[in-house]
Design an enzyme around this catalytic site. Structure first.
Site, mmCIF file in Angstrom:
data_model
loop_
_atom_site.group_PDB
_atom_site.id
_atom_site.type_symbol
_atom_site.label_atom_id
_atom_site.label_comp_id
_atom_site.label_asym_id
_atom_site.label_seq_id
_atom_site.Cartn_x
_atom_site.Cartn_y
_atom_site.Cartn_z
ATOM 1 N N TYR A 78 0.741 -1.104 0.066
ATOM 2 C CA TYR A 78 0.054 0.010 -0.044
ATOM 3 C C TYR A 78 0.778 1.290 0.035
ATOM 4 O O TYR A 78 0.346 2.396 -0.474
ATOM 5 C CB TYR A 78 -0.928 0.083 1.132
ATOM 6 C CG TYR A 78 -2.116 0.865 0.995
ATOM 7 C CD1 TYR A 78 -2.933 0.482 -0.052
ATOM 8 C CD2 TYR A 78 -2.447 2.093 1.843
ATOM 9 C CE1 TYR A 78 -4.091 1.420 -0.184
ATOM 10 C CE2 TYR A 78 -3.574 2.626 1.664
ATOM 11 C CZ TYR A 78 -4.478 2.416 0.766
ATOM 12 O OH TYR A 78 -5.605 3.308 0.394
ATOM 13 N N LYS B 45 -3.006 8.639 2.574
ATOM 14 C CA LYS B 45 -4.346 8.378 3.239
ATOM 15 C C LYS B 45 -4.293 9.137 4.666
ATOM 16 O O LYS B 45 -5.225 9.706 5.025
ATOM 17 C CB LYS B 45 -4.752 7.044 3.196
ATOM 18 C CG LYS B 45 -5.306 6.429 2.053
ATOM 19 C CD LYS B 45 -6.407 7.295 1.499
ATOM 20 C CE LYS B 45 -7.157 6.331 0.198
ATOM 21 N NZ LYS B 45 -7.881 7.213 -0.547
#
Ligand code: NAD
Length: 257
Positions: free
Chosen positions: A157, A164
């Site tokens: 990720y 994020k």
């Protein structure tokens, strides 16, 4: 309370029928909202086709969120068409494939900049455009989409987790800044779902498997469930909530192991 009759909204981030933003568009439009959808260049045909299936045909506009001119043009058009705006959905995110497979330490300056610009900064730029239109309605609600990779490490990720984390901080700062104008800002943190963006993450299927095994509900979530939660935050039913990250992940985040 989750009725959207008489409300207008802008949904950014529909690429195809699997997009989470599309589920939010459907949920709000079928409950009475008049919406506008934006698309990123290559998805024009998909978005035009999908939009024709909604009860109130939406306005469909191009918008690359890295372009301030595109963003200004969208809000100018919405001001003409709607004369105000009640809600904004931000579902745009991007990181280069290389950044999602190389070791994190190899993240490039340009890859970092691009992921941050598209996935985090764009919320600020869109919120700024929405404010004058929301003020005309006496307030509004903004929802963005995030993932638990902001707080915990998930394989591959990488820079998207950092983006994020920035996005969730944006939610809090925007909530504080815009609250006095009666504009609420929240995020829905979705569990993993097979969408175009998700398929760019190497080994994504194994993340789906881990959730199925360990989440309290022993399953993954789907886009309609995320759409319903987002609609709640966008609607008057969520009027006391701002600066929040609502987890819609079958409970996965509460587990220690
Ligand atoms: P998706 O690929 O359907 O949506 C991503 C959207 O971002 C696309 O519509 C794409 O056109 C848009 N986008 C990318 N770069 C852009 C640019 N420069 N200008 C305008 N738009 C741009 O995938 P999705 O999974 O529905 O993603 C929506 C949001 O949900 C993203 O923020 C994603 O990180 C988040 N999310 C997804 C999952 C998941 O597992 N799918 C989980 C949690 C959060």
């Amino acid at each position: 309370m989750t009725d959207f009759s008489g409300k207008t909204g802008l949904v950014v981030g529909v690429a195809n029928k699997r997009s989470i933003a599309w589920a939010i568009a459907q949920t709000t439009a079928t409950r009475g909202a008049r919406i506008a959808l934006t698309y990123q260049g290559r998805f024009e045909e998909n978005v035009q086709e999908l939009s024709s299936g909604l009860p109130h045909p939406p306005i469909v506009l191009p918008c690359d969120v890295t372009s301030d001119d595109d963003i200004s043009a969208v809000f100018a058009r919405l001001d003409e068409e709607f004369g105000g705006l009640d809600f904004l959905v931000h579902g745009a995110a991007f990181a280069r494939k290389e950044e999602l497979s190389a070791p994190f330490v190899a993240t490039t300056r340009e890859g970092f900049r691009l992921a941050m610009d598209i996935s985090a900064y764009s919320l600020i730029a869109l919120a700024r455009g929405a404010v004058p239109l929301m003020e005309k309605r006496g307030g509004g609600s903004i929802v963005t989409l995030t993932y638990l990779g902001s707080e915990r490490v998930f394989p591959n990720y990488n820079v998207m987790g950092v983006a994020k984390a920035a996005l969730e901080a944006n939610v809090r700062y925007l909530a504080a800044d815009l609250g006095p104008k009666n504009i609420r800002v929240n995020a829905v943190s979705a569990g993993p779902i097979k969408t175009i963006s998700a398929m760019g993450i190497s080994g994504f299927s194994s993340i789906l498997g881990v959730y199925r095994e360990r989440a309290p509900l022993r399953r993954n979530v789907d886009t309609t469930e995320v759409g319903e939660a987002a609609a709640f935050l966008l609607s008057d039913a969520g009027r006391g909530i701002s600066g929040e990250v609502l987890m819609v992940d079958a409970g996965f985040h509460v587990m220690g192991m």
